[in-house]
Write a protein that holds these residues in place. Structure first.
Motif, mmCIF file in Angstrom:
data_model
loop_
_atom_site.group_PDB
_atom_site.id
_atom_site.type_symbol
_atom_site.label_atom_id
_atom_site.label_comp_id
_atom_site.label_asym_id
_atom_site.label_seq_id
_atom_site.Cartn_x
_atom_site.Cartn_y
_atom_site.Cartn_z
ATOM 1 N N GLU A 29 -59.967 -44.588 -4.892
ATOM 2 C CA GLU A 29 -60.785 -44.760 -3.682
ATOM 3 C C GLU A 29 -62.246 -44.438 -3.961
ATOM 4 O O GLU A 29 -63.142 -45.166 -3.524
ATOM 5 C CB GLU A 29 -60.250 -43.879 -2.550
ATOM 6 N N VAL A 30 -62.508 -43.368 -4.709
ATOM 7 C CA VAL A 30 -63.902 -43.013 -5.036
ATOM 8 C C VAL A 30 -64.542 -44.101 -5.875
ATOM 9 O O VAL A 30 -65.677 -44.520 -5.624
ATOM 10 C CB VAL A 30 -63.957 -41.651 -5.780
ATOM 11 N N HIS A 39 -67.272 -37.159 0.806
ATOM 12 C CA HIS A 39 -66.732 -37.864 1.978
ATOM 13 C C HIS A 39 -65.269 -38.212 1.770
ATOM 14 O O HIS A 39 -64.445 -38.037 2.687
ATOM 15 C CB HIS A 39 -67.533 -39.128 2.260
ATOM 16 N N VAL A 40 -64.944 -38.707 0.585
ATOM 17 C CA VAL A 40 -63.548 -39.074 0.291
ATOM 18 C C VAL A 40 -62.676 -37.823 0.327
ATOM 19 O O VAL A 40 -61.582 -37.833 0.896
ATOM 20 C CB VAL A 40 -63.439 -39.788 -1.075
ATOM 21 N N ALA A 41 -63.169 -36.733 -0.264
ATOM 22 C CA ALA A 41 -62.404 -35.486 -0.281
ATOM 23 C C ALA A 41 -62.157 -34.979 1.137
ATOM 24 O O ALA A 41 -61.041 -34.545 1.463
ATOM 25 C CB ALA A 41 -63.135 -34.429 -1.103
ATOM 26 N N LYS A 42 -63.157 -35.050 1.980
ATOM 27 C CA LYS A 42 -63.004 -34.582 3.371
ATOM 28 C C LYS A 42 -61.971 -35.425 4.110
ATOM 29 O O LYS A 42 -61.125 -34.899 4.828
ATOM 30 C CB LYS A 42 -64.351 -34.625 4.089
ATOM 31 N N ASN A 43 -62.006 -36.748 3.896
ATOM 32 C CA ASN A 43 -61.041 -37.637 4.558
ATOM 33 C C ASN A 43 -59.611 -37.364 4.086
ATOM 34 O O ASN A 43 -58.666 -37.499 4.859
ATOM 35 C CB ASN A 43 -61.382 -39.107 4.296
ATOM 36 N N LEU A 44 -59.458 -36.986 2.818
ATOM 37 C CA LEU A 44 -58.120 -36.732 2.273
ATOM 38 C C LEU A 44 -57.664 -35.293 2.494
ATOM 39 O O LEU A 44 -56.515 -34.963 2.224
ATOM 40 C CB LEU A 44 -58.092 -37.058 0.776
ATOM 41 N N GLY A 45 -58.579 -34.432 2.919
ATOM 42 C CA GLY A 45 -58.221 -33.045 3.180
ATOM 43 C C GLY A 45 -58.100 -32.198 1.933
ATOM 44 O O GLY A 45 -57.275 -31.279 1.871
ATOM 45 N N ILE A 46 -58.900 -32.505 0.919
ATOM 46 C CA ILE A 46 -58.893 -31.722 -0.327
ATOM 47 C C ILE A 46 -60.300 -31.211 -0.593
ATOM 48 O O ILE A 46 -61.277 -31.687 0.008
ATOM 49 C CB ILE A 46 -58.392 -32.555 -1.528
ATOM 50 N N HIS A 47 -60.415 -30.264 -1.499
ATOM 51 C CA HIS A 47 -61.732 -29.715 -1.838
ATOM 52 C C HIS A 47 -62.493 -30.723 -2.690
ATOM 53 O O HIS A 47 -61.922 -31.367 -3.573
ATOM 54 C CB HIS A 47 -61.571 -28.387 -2.579
ATOM 55 N N LEU A 51 -61.520 -33.026 -6.353
ATOM 56 C CA LEU A 51 -61.641 -34.475 -6.517
ATOM 57 C C LEU A 51 -62.665 -34.820 -7.588
ATOM 58 O O LEU A 51 -62.455 -35.741 -8.383
ATOM 59 C CB LEU A 51 -62.011 -35.131 -5.184
ATOM 60 N N CYS A 52 -63.735 -34.072 -7.636
ATOM 61 C CA CYS A 52 -64.765 -34.301 -8.658
ATOM 62 C C CYS A 52 -64.169 -34.137 -10.057
ATOM 63 O O CYS A 52 -64.428 -34.934 -10.960
ATOM 64 C CB CYS A 52 -65.934 -33.346 -8.450
ATOM 65 N N GLY A 53 -63.352 -33.118 -10.240
ATOM 66 C CA GLY A 53 -62.693 -32.904 -11.532
ATOM 67 C C GLY A 53 -61.748 -34.036 -11.886
ATOM 68 O O GLY A 53 -61.688 -34.471 -13.041
ATOM 69 N N TRP A 54 -61.033 -34.542 -10.895
ATOM 70 C CA TRP A 54 -60.111 -35.655 -11.142
ATOM 71 C C TRP A 54 -60.878 -36.910 -11.546
ATOM 72 O O TRP A 54 -60.457 -37.643 -12.448
ATOM 73 C CB TRP A 54 -59.281 -35.959 -9.908
ATOM 74 N N VAL A 55 -62.013 -37.149 -10.876
ATOM 75 C CA VAL A 55 -62.830 -38.327 -11.204
ATOM 76 C C VAL A 55 -63.389 -38.193 -12.621
ATOM 77 O O VAL A 55 -63.365 -39.148 -13.405
ATOM 78 C CB VAL A 55 -63.959 -38.518 -10.158
#
Length: 125
Positions: A29-30, A39-47, A51-55
């Motif tokens: 999605e990112v 914004h993506v993290a907030k929509n998914l309910g994660i920190h 998400l930055c680390g996963w990307v």
């Protein structure tokens, strides 16, 4: 009310483990929408840092980043460390066996003994 009594230490919360499919969907999605990670993290309910680390990991796996290890590299480097330790142990063992078999003579002492033998031997002409 709280089930723990006063003075009893709190149990540390276990970190949340997200399924791989969820991580892949979030990274996709990112990358496809171009929306900010926050914004993506907030929509998914994660920190957002998770998400930055996963990307970043996904970018390293795709070869887009050189500053991070890929998913496979930590396992490879561990295997290399194990192989190196085994090699060092075997080398040390072989060196010890060689020294004991030869009664290890230091190089300088060996050279002095060699010159004495050459001087003591008769010169043939």
């Amino acid at each position: 009310m709280c089930s723990r009594s006063v003075g009893e230490p709190r149990a540390a919360a276990a970190p949340r483990k997200y399924p791989d499919e969820f991580r892949e969907r979030a990274v996709r999605e990112v990358r496809t929408t171009g929306r900010p990670i926050a914004h993506v993290a907030k929509n998914l309910g994660i920190h957002k840092e998770a998400l930055c680390g996963w990307v970043r990991r996904a970018e390293a796996d795709a070869g887009e980043r050189d500053d991070r290890l890929t998913t496979a590299e930590p396992g490879e480097s561990k295997q290399l460390r194990v192989e190196r330790a085994i090699f060092q142990r075997v080398t040390r063992y072989d060196e010890e066996r060689l020294r004991s078999a030869l009664d290890h003579v230091p190089p300088a002492e060996y050279e002095r003994g060699r010159w004495r033998q050459q001087e003591a031997a008769p010169q043939s002409a």
